[in-house]
Enzyme design. Structure first.
Site, PDB file in Angstrom:
ATOM      1  N   ASP A  38       0.843  -1.189   0.000  1.00  7.51           N
ATOM      2  CA  ASP A  38       0.000   0.000   0.000  1.00  7.51           C
ATOM      3  C   ASP A  38       0.879   1.240   0.000  1.00  7.51           C
ATOM      4  O   ASP A  38       1.897   1.287   0.699  1.00  7.51           O
ATOM      5  CB  ASP A  38      -0.895   0.028   1.242  1.00  7.51           C
ATOM      6  CG  ASP A  38      -2.154  -0.800   1.034  1.00  7.51           C
ATOM      7  OD1 ASP A  38      -2.564  -0.953  -0.122  1.00  7.51           O
ATOM      8  OD2 ASP A  38      -2.698  -1.287   2.033  1.00  7.51           O
ATOM      9  N   PHE A  96     -17.419   6.592   3.438  1.00  6.52           N
ATOM     10  CA  PHE A  96     -16.590   6.213   2.295  1.00  6.52           C
ATOM     11  C   PHE A  96     -16.804   4.745   1.975  1.00  6.52           C
ATOM     12  O   PHE A  96     -16.908   3.897   2.864  1.00  6.52           O
ATOM     13  CB  PHE A  96     -15.114   6.462   2.608  1.00  6.52           C
ATOM     14  CG  PHE A  96     -14.177   6.002   1.524  1.00  6.52           C
ATOM     15  CD1 PHE A  96     -13.906   6.804   0.427  1.00  6.52           C
ATOM     16  CD2 PHE A  96     -13.569   4.752   1.604  1.00  6.52           C
ATOM     17  CE1 PHE A  96     -13.045   6.373  -0.569  1.00  6.52           C
ATOM     18  CE2 PHE A  96     -12.710   4.316   0.617  1.00  6.52           C
ATOM     19  CZ  PHE A  96     -12.452   5.130  -0.476  1.00  6.52           C
ATOM     20  N   SER A  97     -16.859   4.424   0.695  1.00  7.12           N
ATOM     21  CA  SER A  97     -17.011   3.045   0.232  1.00  7.12           C
ATOM     22  C   SER A  97     -15.886   2.731  -0.739  1.00  7.12           C
ATOM     23  O   SER A  97     -15.523   3.557  -1.581  1.00  7.12           O
ATOM     24  CB  SER A  97     -18.361   2.855  -0.466  1.00  7.12           C
ATOM     25  OG  SER A  97     -18.372   1.665  -1.231  1.00  7.12           O
ATOM     26  N   ALA A  98     -15.317   1.523  -0.621  1.00  5.71           N
ATOM     27  CA  ALA A  98     -14.246   1.118  -1.534  1.00  5.71           C
ATOM     28  C   ALA A  98     -14.737   1.018  -2.969  1.00  5.71           C
ATOM     29  O   ALA A  98     -13.958   1.116  -3.917  1.00  5.71           O
ATOM     30  CB  ALA A  98     -13.665  -0.225  -1.094  1.00  5.71           C
ATOM     31  N   THR A 101     -17.512   2.964  -4.343  1.00  6.97           N
ATOM     32  CA  THR A 101     -17.827   4.286  -4.895  1.00  6.97           C
ATOM     33  C   THR A 101     -16.645   5.240  -4.791  1.00  6.97           C
ATOM     34  O   THR A 101     -16.512   6.157  -5.589  1.00  6.97           O
ATOM     35  CB  THR A 101     -19.015   4.900  -4.150  1.00  6.97           C
ATOM     36  OG1 THR A 101     -18.651   5.124  -2.773  1.00  6.97           O
ATOM     37  CG2 THR A 101     -20.220   3.973  -4.204  1.00  6.97           C
ATOM     38  N   LEU A 149     -16.210   7.469  -2.642  1.00  2.00           N
ATOM     39  CA  LEU A 149     -16.786   8.774  -2.339  1.00  2.00           C
ATOM     40  C   LEU A 149     -17.157   8.824  -0.863  1.00  2.00           C
ATOM     41  O   LEU A 149     -17.415   7.798  -0.233  1.00  2.00           O
ATOM     42  CB  LEU A 149     -18.052   9.037  -3.158  1.00  2.00           C
ATOM     43  CG  LEU A 149     -17.940   9.219  -4.674  1.00  2.00           C
ATOM     44  CD1 LEU A 149     -19.335   9.265  -5.279  1.00  2.00           C
ATOM     45  CD2 LEU A 149     -17.179  10.493  -5.008  1.00  2.00           C
ATOM     46  N   SER A 150     -17.188  10.031  -0.310  1.00  2.00           N
ATOM     47  CA  SER A 150     -17.751  10.248   1.015  1.00  2.00           C
ATOM     48  C   SER A 150     -18.404  11.626   1.001  1.00  2.00           C
ATOM     49  O   SER A 150     -18.191  12.413   0.075  1.00  2.00           O
ATOM     50  CB  SER A 150     -16.671  10.183   2.102  1.00  2.00           C
ATOM     51  OG  SER A 150     -15.716  11.213   1.902  1.00  2.00           O
ATOM     52  N   LYS A 205     -17.262  14.385  -1.917  1.00  2.00           N
ATOM     53  CA  LYS A 205     -15.864  14.554  -2.311  1.00  2.00           C
ATOM     54  C   LYS A 205     -15.281  13.162  -2.522  1.00  2.00           C
ATOM     55  O   LYS A 205     -15.747  12.160  -1.944  1.00  2.00           O
ATOM     56  CB  LYS A 205     -15.072  15.312  -1.252  1.00  2.00           C
ATOM     57  CG  LYS A 205     -14.667  14.476  -0.041  1.00  2.00           C
ATOM     58  CD  LYS A 205     -13.692  15.222   0.837  1.00  2.00           C
ATOM     59  CE  LYS A 205     -13.083  14.319   1.886  1.00  2.00           C
ATOM     60  NZ  LYS A 205     -14.026  13.567   2.690  1.00  2.00           N
ATOM     61  N   ASP A 210      -4.821  -3.677   6.080  1.00  2.00           N
ATOM     62  CA  ASP A 210      -5.425  -3.555   7.403  1.00  2.00           C
ATOM     63  C   ASP A 210      -6.942  -3.421   7.371  1.00  2.00           C
ATOM     64  O   ASP A 210      -7.601  -3.585   8.385  1.00  2.00           O
ATOM     65  CB  ASP A 210      -4.843  -2.350   8.161  1.00  2.00           C
ATOM     66  CG  ASP A 210      -4.996  -1.051   7.374  1.00  2.00           C
ATOM     67  OD1 ASP A 210      -5.654  -1.073   6.313  1.00  2.00           O
ATOM     68  OD2 ASP A 210      -4.443  -0.027   7.808  1.00  2.00           O
TER      69      ASP A 210
END
Length: 674
Positions: free
Chosen positions: A301, A369-371, A373, A375-376, A387, A510
């Site tokens: 990462d 936040f979604s992996a 989309t 987006l949050s 954003k 993680d």
């Protein structure tokens, strides 16, 4: 960390190791090492032969052979006991911390009752306040507190643990130093991180790895071959009209079988696990450590591994016809519910510039936040504030990159090319502008990647950033490849593609979205303060939660394999000299022409045999420090490394016994022992 290492260093007291060496003479324990079991049988036989002297063999000579065979066995056991002893004091210290610990368990009525920590089960909820120990591994479901994890990680600085996000995990036997936490227990008795640490350092559950099993099979095969060879020598001697004393044949067998590596094999494996433990890494299986030594590809990462991970808001850039006030307000609102360091930095940065009265966090409808989309944001007073990554926001607004206003597009490209991270901000269906985040590459990381490249390991930076940002960071860090805009599916696909080409892949992570890739990777390193899903999917867990530890794990794995390979080469090369020591001594009287093989000009058959037996014992104890320390990794490619090891341990293993046996022969004769 230093305190923990001092405790570990005090653990292998040599007196305790000597006592354990005697205990390990139990044949049931030696079944794990067939080569050393053969040595014990030979020692028993030579001891019995002391009571039935053979013609031409003095009692004193028989006693000396018997004693040195027992010493050989004790030295091998001493190496294993010394390696195991390194973790004993640490294990005792960890156990002491949990004895008598009382937890406050939540009842069905919502109250709390005191229970012994050992009686807690997975799913129980406990309350832990300042000054109290967390009774077992768990997830924070309510509250925020500073936690001192020095008992586990060795680091004295407290860390913040709170509910939600990827930093909600807590470890048993760590102490809350401020505020309070409500913790849901995630492990049953005997399954916690602390229990695994104790089992690891005690070696109670250490099983042989595939590499050890394969090497054991080779050693057993060589032992059987030499046993057959030795059994056929007596018929040859009788055919020539002579007789070989049984004690000579027994001594020959012990010197020819691979006793050096057989005696040190277990110690090498235990010491390798100990070095891993000193890195604060728990291995769920030895196979993972060995796989780390053969890794071809490292997926790392970007955030927290290659960079410090503390990307901070540096500026906001508005789109044409949008006021800076509107952009700042939208960026701030979309970050109110963002618990990431980046989100908090945006709030801190913009609150200093925005004097308008804005809602509190609990007053807005947060959009996590979604992996998928990427987006949050938040919904407030009928408006949708979002954003996220450039492509994600454009997709949310149903825009193409070409439809982005030219001035804003140029600003986004400039941010990306400079190594920053651009985030787009929108309100409803309008694109308002961009946020600039900055990240910093860790010092020395480029040199570490160069070392890995020299060892034939390719590094791949995994990031959710756009390709331009990823490319800029990758060029600065010196990685070999980049996986940009990474989703869980992309990570999994990349790992499978590499494995399909026959490569071993390592990865660290993680979050829950890393779990599929961690499970698929040959070596998966999870952060202990990450999600439960990540820890369960991985086969290695870093207690200190340092993603760069994966580089150290690879080094330990390679050192472990190199140490085994080098000492195996040394052991096999040793046998060549022993042929020239013992075989001429046995047969020169029956076949005088074989006297030409006595290259070392040893004085007599007795001195030759005894010198070889003594050398066989002493070389084990001489190599114990190397077996425990391991062979240090150097910046050489595989061919150079093989050439160097063959020169040192192959040629060295060939020459050393010629010199050692000759010196022992001269010493024994000078002392009048034979």
């Amino acid at each position: 960390m230093e305190t923990k290492q001092r405790v570990s260093a005090q653990a292998p007291a040599w007196r305790a190791a000597l006592w354990q060496s005697v205990i390990k003479l139990d044949p049931r324990l030696l079944l794990r090492s067939p080569v050393m079991l053969v040595v014990e049988l030979a020692a028993v036989l030579t001891t019995l032969l002391c009571f039935w002297p053979q013609e031409g063999v003095s009692l004193g000579f028989s006693i000396q052979i018997s004693l040195w065979l027992w010493f050989t066995l004790l030295f091998a056991n001493f190496a294993e006991a010394l390696a195991e002893g390194r973790g004993k004091a640490c294990a005792d210290s960890l156990k002491a911390g949990t004895q008598g610990l009382i937890a406050r368990k939540q009842t069905a009525e919502g109250g709390f009752e005191p229970v012994a920590a050992g009686n807690l089960r997975k799913g129980d909820v406990v309350r832990v306040e300042a000054g109290e120990l967390i009774p077992s591994d768990g997830e924070v479901i309510e509250g925020i507190a500073a936690v001192n994890e020095a008992a586990i990680t060795g680091e004295s600085a407290p860390v913040i643990r709170e509910s939600g996000g990827d930093r909600s995990a807590v470890t048993g036997n760590t102490r809350v130093v401020s505020d309070w936490l409500l913790v849901r227990i995630t492990s049953n008795p005997g399954e916690s991180t602390l229990d695994r640490m104790i089992a690891l350092v005690e070696g109670a559950q250490r099983q042989k790895t595939p590499n050890e099993i394969a090497l054991d099979t080779l050693l057993i095969g060589l032992t059987l071959i030499f046993l057959l060879v030795v059994l056929t020598l007596q018929p040859f001697a009788r055919f020539a009209g002579g007789e070989l004393p049984l004690i000579y044949l027994t001594a020959l067998l012990v010197t020819l079988i691979p006793t050096t590596i057989g005696g040190l094999l277990s110690a090498i494996g235990i010491a390798g696990m100990d070095r891993l433990m000193r890195l604060n890494v728990i291995a769920k299986s030895g196979r993972a450590v060995e796989a780390a030594g053969d890794v071809h590809v490292l997926l790392l990462d970007k955030t927290g591994t290659i960079t410090f991970g503390n990307r901070r808001c540096a500026a906001v850039h508005k789109a044409p016809n949008v006021s800076l006030h509107v952009l700042s307000e939208a960026a701030l609102l979309s970050s109110l519910a963002d618990d990431t360091p980046e989100g908090r930095s945006i709030v801190e940065f913009l609150q200093q510039q925005n004097t308008s009265k804005l809602p509190q966090r609990h007053e807005v409808e947060a959009i996590a936040f979604s992996a998928e989309t990427r987006l949050s944001g938040a919904d407030w007073q009928g408006h949708r504030y979002r954003k996220g990554a450039v492509d994600a926001v454009l997709r949310f607004l149903s825009l193409t990159p070409e439809q982005m206003p030219a001035p804003l597009a140029r600003e986004v490209e400039r941010i990306a090319q400079s190594g920053g991270t651009p985030l787009l901000v929108s309100m409803d269906d309008q694109l308002l502008g961009a946020i600039q985040l900055k990240d910093v590459v860790k010092p020395g990381i480029r040199e570490r990647f160069a070392l890995l490249r020299q060892m034939g390991i390719r590094t791949v930076m995994v990031t959710g950033d756009n390709p331009l940002t990823a490319a800029a960071i990758a060029a600065e860090a010196g990685v070999d490849d980049v996986l940009a805009e990474a989703t869980p599916e992309k990570k999994l696909h990349r790992i499978r593609a590499e494995q399909a080409e026959g490569k071993l892949v390592a990865m660290c992570g993680d979050g829950a979205n890393d779990a599929p890739a961690l499970a698929q990777a040959d070596v998966g390193l999870a952060m202990n303060d990450g999600t439960q899903a990540a820890r369960e999917a991985a086969n290695l867990v870093d207690l200190g939660s340092d993603p760069t530890k994966l580089l150290d794990v690879v080094q330990v794995g390679k050192e472990l394999l190199m140490t085994r390979g080098a000492l195996t080469t040394f052991s096999v090369a040793n046998d060549v000299a022993k042929y020239f020591a013992i075989l001429p001594a046995l047969f020169s009287g029956l076949y005088p022409a074989l006297g030409a093989l006595n290259l070392m000009q040893l004085h007599s058959p007795q001195s030759a045999i005894l010198s070889a037996i003594i050398f066989n014992a002493l070389i084990i104890i001489a190599l114990i420090p190397l077996a425990l320390r391991g062979i240090r990794l150097s910046a050489l490619d595989a061919v150079q490394l093989l050439r160097r090891n063959l020169l040192i341990y192959g040629l060295g293993g060939l020459i050393t016994p010629f010199v050692g046996i000759k010196l022992l022969d001269e010493l024994l004769v000078a002392m009048g022992v034979v």
